[in-house]
Enzyme design. Structure first.
Site, mmCIF file in Angstrom:
data_model
loop_
_atom_site.group_PDB
_atom_site.id
_atom_site.type_symbol
_atom_site.label_atom_id
_atom_site.label_comp_id
_atom_site.label_asym_id
_atom_site.label_seq_id
_atom_site.Cartn_x
_atom_site.Cartn_y
_atom_site.Cartn_z
ATOM 1 N N PHE A 1 0.870 -1.185 0.000
ATOM 2 C CA PHE A 1 0.000 0.000 0.000
ATOM 3 C C PHE A 1 0.903 1.230 0.000
ATOM 4 O O PHE A 1 1.693 1.426 0.928
ATOM 5 C CB PHE A 1 -0.852 -0.061 1.272
ATOM 6 C CG PHE A 1 -1.760 1.097 1.542
ATOM 7 C CD1 PHE A 1 -3.033 1.151 0.985
ATOM 8 C CD2 PHE A 1 -1.368 2.116 2.421
ATOM 9 C CE1 PHE A 1 -3.899 2.201 1.290
ATOM 10 C CE2 PHE A 1 -2.224 3.163 2.720
ATOM 11 C CZ PHE A 1 -3.495 3.206 2.155
ATOM 12 N N CYS A 2 0.809 2.047 -1.043
ATOM 13 C CA CYS A 2 1.765 3.154 -1.210
ATOM 14 C C CYS A 2 1.080 4.509 -1.092
ATOM 15 O O CYS A 2 0.610 5.061 -2.096
ATOM 16 C CB CYS A 2 2.437 3.060 -2.578
ATOM 17 S SG CYS A 2 3.320 1.537 -2.864
ATOM 18 N N LEU A 3 1.061 5.030 0.120
ATOM 19 C CA LEU A 3 0.454 6.342 0.346
ATOM 20 C C LEU A 3 1.512 7.349 0.824
ATOM 21 O O LEU A 3 1.650 8.433 0.257
ATOM 22 C CB LEU A 3 -0.677 6.204 1.387
ATOM 23 C CG LEU A 3 -1.418 7.472 1.796
ATOM 24 C CD1 LEU A 3 -2.120 8.118 0.607
ATOM 25 C CD2 LEU A 3 -2.453 7.167 2.892
ATOM 26 N N THR A 4 2.287 6.961 1.836
ATOM 27 C CA THR A 4 3.190 7.916 2.497
ATOM 28 C C THR A 4 4.313 8.419 1.575
ATOM 29 O O THR A 4 4.871 7.650 0.789
ATOM 30 C CB THR A 4 3.817 7.255 3.744
ATOM 31 O OG1 THR A 4 2.759 6.774 4.566
ATOM 32 C CG2 THR A 4 4.685 8.207 4.527
ATOM 33 N N TRP B 1 8.825 4.262 3.133
ATOM 34 C CA TRP B 1 8.441 3.363 4.229
ATOM 35 C C TRP B 1 7.293 2.438 3.830
ATOM 36 O O TRP B 1 6.309 2.294 4.557
ATOM 37 C CB TRP B 1 8.042 4.158 5.473
ATOM 38 C CG TRP B 1 9.131 5.039 5.987
ATOM 39 C CD1 TRP B 1 10.471 4.841 5.846
ATOM 40 C CD2 TRP B 1 8.971 6.263 6.707
ATOM 41 N NE1 TRP B 1 11.153 5.858 6.454
ATOM 42 C CE2 TRP B 1 10.258 6.747 6.990
ATOM 43 C CE3 TRP B 1 7.880 6.999 7.149
ATOM 44 C CZ2 TRP B 1 10.478 7.913 7.682
ATOM 45 C CZ3 TRP B 1 8.079 8.166 7.851
ATOM 46 C CH2 TRP B 1 9.369 8.627 8.112
ATOM 47 N N ILE B 2 7.405 1.836 2.681
ATOM 48 C CA ILE B 2 6.327 0.963 2.209
ATOM 49 C C ILE B 2 6.588 -0.476 2.667
ATOM 50 O O ILE B 2 7.588 -1.092 2.291
ATOM 51 C CB ILE B 2 6.202 1.045 0.667
ATOM 52 C CG1 ILE B 2 5.976 2.506 0.235
ATOM 53 C CG2 ILE B 2 5.084 0.119 0.173
ATOM 54 C CD1 ILE B 2 4.804 3.216 0.915
ATOM 55 N N PHE C 1 2.018 3.691 12.724
ATOM 56 C CA PHE C 1 1.498 3.544 11.345
ATOM 57 C C PHE C 1 0.008 3.225 11.297
ATOM 58 O O PHE C 1 -0.624 3.056 12.322
ATOM 59 C CB PHE C 1 2.370 2.626 10.493
ATOM 60 C CG PHE C 1 2.439 1.163 10.843
ATOM 61 C CD1 PHE C 1 1.588 0.584 11.761
ATOM 62 C CD2 PHE C 1 3.384 0.349 10.224
ATOM 63 C CE1 PHE C 1 1.653 -0.759 12.052
ATOM 64 C CE2 PHE C 1 3.472 -1.005 10.514
ATOM 65 C CZ PHE C 1 2.596 -1.549 11.428
ATOM 66 N N GLU C 2 -0.500 3.222 10.082
ATOM 67 C CA GLU C 2 -1.950 3.117 9.825
ATOM 68 C C GLU C 2 -2.706 4.195 10.605
ATOM 69 O O GLU C 2 -3.763 3.970 11.183
ATOM 70 C CB GLU C 2 -2.461 1.708 10.159
ATOM 71 C CG GLU C 2 -1.846 0.654 9.233
ATOM 72 C CD GLU C 2 -2.553 -0.692 9.267
ATOM 73 O OE1 GLU C 2 -3.722 -0.745 9.684
ATOM 74 O OE2 GLU C 2 -1.924 -1.679 8.851
#
Ligand SMILES: Cc1cc2nc3c(=O)[nH]c(=O)nc-3n(C[C@H](O)[C@H](O)[C@H](O)COP(=O)(O)OP(=O)(O)OC[C@H]3O[C@@H](n4cnc5c(N)ncnc54)[C@H](O)[C@@H]3O)c2cc1C
Length: 592
Positions: A164-167, A198-199, A403-404
């Site tokens: 999941f690549c958001l940050t 940080w993935i 995280f999350e």
């Protein structure tokens, strides 16, 4: 303790759940929404049947590998043969429907699997969990039939591991400020460029769920499904981390990557909603992992405390050691009760559970950190030695409040979402207040002016809809939640009245509001679960009643402190102190 079944209580298997209502949001209105809290949910029969052999298989597989897992933590790697073994066990297909080759477990059963893996090693849970909870969840929740047919079978077998690549470096908590860009080409495809940091599973993944800002006039976020093998996709080296060291964490870069039009996930411009829906839906995986970790710590601590003798006695005989074991037990029961209640909401098709999910994540992640600290303390000097498992649990669990969604951001989200609905219910104030909170996690914007109106009349504080049908043995505990749910409602109204425009900046007050709401929700989950155990005459019912009693007394003290703190506090003093220090940039005193 005298356990009798109340004739007025609905049967344990009654489905009273109102799927479009949120029990947590109702708390802000002074209402304990029994329909969504009682009876305590049961796991589906099919899941129970599947779980029994699966949990045994996990134990048989991981127990003989404890030395390896420790070694891989040191080396910061999970060897390919080990990842292959996880594939062979079907651990990448846990929640993928059977028609796509997965096991089709419910969220509740999935969280239970992660609890089991976490009782052995958190990095293993992360590899499986980042794939299922967030990496491929978007395809499951928002994928088109073609996307599902194309990707889910490969994701189920683990041929493709997902991330999941958001940050990004400039966009952590403020996820809406991402800079990764997607430009639409003439043929409808997109060109993606940017870098994520940080993935989790970054170095293993064959499929990335990527969030980018699209070149539409409003520049909104859109989600894409991107294959690692496409030209222009690359990842950086494995990060050297404090904990969960064996879990892959890397940067992932997209250099003018061509993404076909059919790989947009959800609607163009709706990526922020997609991201939040994935994170909300995935929180029970993290919570389940935390619960599994605490259970392991309890087992280790009991063994340590009974074996270790000092002053001629087992240290388990000393009050200060017993207190720690009891507290871990209370925390674990409470976290488990909340996490599985949320899993039940998700499995039952509830549509409004994001606050409850945030509450369960906060409670479980903080509970394991307290438990890790205390378990290490019970082990004394041994706890500090790498030979023993405690220091790794302390290191590994530290990430869970970060995280999350950091626990700070989630507390603000809980408070502002609850207050939003209270504000919105203030009839004539609706238009003034409503918009401010539409996306609390995105902007924490500012509440514009609202009239000076008695909130209490409109929000119905003090309604008599309280825990009338709870088992009589739990009445006393129930009275605490009945009292403090009204206090929460009054405090919410008072906040809205007092701060008006500035409410969104009152973070100290928001934290107190969130903490009262968390204690209420978690406490109600505990009562619900114990109520069911009493009715079923469970073998350990007496201990469960003690837990409900102890948790409630502790929660009452916390809630009382938070309610009092609304009016009497040192917030201003603390802010001024912080401002002075931040201006100066250092601690100016010394004893020399
Ligand atoms: C090991 C690891 C694995 C990760 N895996 C993934 C992954 O798979 N995919 C992914 O997309 N991301 C991942 N992340 C990123 C993670 O989600 C972010 O670290 C997290 O969202 C916090 O962002 P940040 O680190 O930039 O902290 P910041 O946002 O800079 O926050 C720093 C501090 O400021 C506080 N803060 C920030 N804003 C506010 C505010 N408005 N009010 C009060 N306090 C505030 C925070 O609570 C925090 O304490 C991972 C991170 C780590 C360390």
């Amino acid at each position: 303790m005298n356990a009798q079944v109340s004739p007025t209580h609905p049967p344990p298997d009654a489905d009273t759940l109102q799927r479009d209502r949120s029990a947590a949001k109702q708390l802000f209105f002074g209402d304990i929404f029994e329909e969504n809290l009682f009876p305590y949910p049961k796991m589906r029969e099919r899941d129970r049947e599947m779980l029994a052999p699966m949990l045994d298989a996990i134990d048989s597989f991981l127990t003989p590998r404890h030395a390896d897992l420790k070694h891989w933590d040191r080396l910061a790697e999970q060897p390919p043969e080990f990842i292959q073994a996880l594939r062979d066990m079907g651990l990448f297909g846990l929640i993928i429907p059977e028609e796509y080759g997965g096991l089709g477990l419910s969220n509740a059963a999935y969280a239970r699997v992660l609890a089991q893996t976490s009782s052995h090693d958190s990095s293993v849970s992360l590899t499986i969990g980042a794939h299922s909870s967030i990496g491929m969840k978007g395809v499951l929740l928002f994928g088109t039939p073609e996307q599902k047919t194309c990707y889910l079978p490969k994701l189920a077998s683990g041929e493709m591991i997902a991330a999941f690549c958001l940050t990004e470096s400039g966009a952590g908590s403020d996820a809406a400020s991402i800079r990764t860009k997607a430009t639409r080409n003439d043929d409808g495809s997109w060109t993606l460029s940017g870098e994520k940091i940080w993935i989790t599973n970054g170095g293993l993944a064959g499929l990335y769920t990527v969030f980018a800002r699209t070149d539409t006039p409003d520049g909104k976020m859109t989600a894409f499904v991107v294959e690692a093998a496409w030209p222009g996709v690359s990842h950086g080296p494995h990060e050297d981390k404090m904990g969960i060291r064996a879990s892959s964490t890397t940067t992932v870069a997209f250099a003018d990557v061509r993404v076909p039009a059919e790989n947009v996930l959800g609607e163009v411009g709706k990526g922020f909603k997609v991201a939040m829906a994935i994170l909300n839906n995935g929180r029970t995986g993290l919570g389940g992992g935390a619960v599994g970790g605490i259970k392991n710590l309890i087992k280790l601590s009991i063994a340590q405390a009974t074996e270790r003798k000092q002053f001629g006695k087992a240290i388990a005989d000393f009050g200060l050691m017993r207190e720690k074991i009891a507290q871990m037990t209370i925390d674990c029961f409470a976290a488990e009760s909340a996490v599985w209640m949320v899993a039940h909401y998700i499995d039952s098709g509830c549509t409004d559970y994001s606050i409850e999910a945030a509450m369960s994540k906060i409670f479980a992640s903080e509970a394991i950190q307290r438990a890790g600290y205390e378990a290490l303390q019970i082990a004394g000097g041994n706890g500090f030695m790498r030979e023993f498992p405690y220091e790794q649990v302390v290191r590994d669990s530290r990430i869970l409040t970060i995280f999350e969604g950091t626990n700070e951001i989630l507390r603000l989200y809980i408070a502002l979402s609850g207050l939003k609905d209270v504000g919105a219910s203030l009839g004539e104030l609706k238009s003034a207040v409503g918009n401010i909170f539409n996306d609390p996690i995105k902007g924490f914007g500012v509440l514009s002016g609202y009239a000076n109106r008695r909130a209490r009349e409109t929000t119905g504080v003090g309604t008599d809809k309280i825990l009338r049908e709870l088992h009589p043995t739990l009445r006393k505990a129930a009275a605490t939640y009945e009292k403090y749910v009204v206090e929460l409602s009054m405090a919410s109204d008072a906040l809205l009245k007092k701060y008006g425009k500035g409410i969104a900046d009152q973070q100290h007050a928001q934290k107190r509001i969130a903490d009262i709401a968390i204690d209420l929700f978690v406490g109600c989950c505990v009562l619900s679960r114990v109520d069911t155990l009493v009715r079923e005459n469970h073998a350990e019912v007496e201990s469960a009643l003690r837990i409900a009693d102890a948790f409630t007394r502790q929660a009452r003290r916390r809630m009382s402190r938070n309610v009092r703190g609304m009016d009497r506090n040192e917030d201003e003093l603390i802010d001024v102190l912080a401002a002075g220090r931040i201006r100066a940039g250092h601690f100016p005193w010394d004893v020399v």
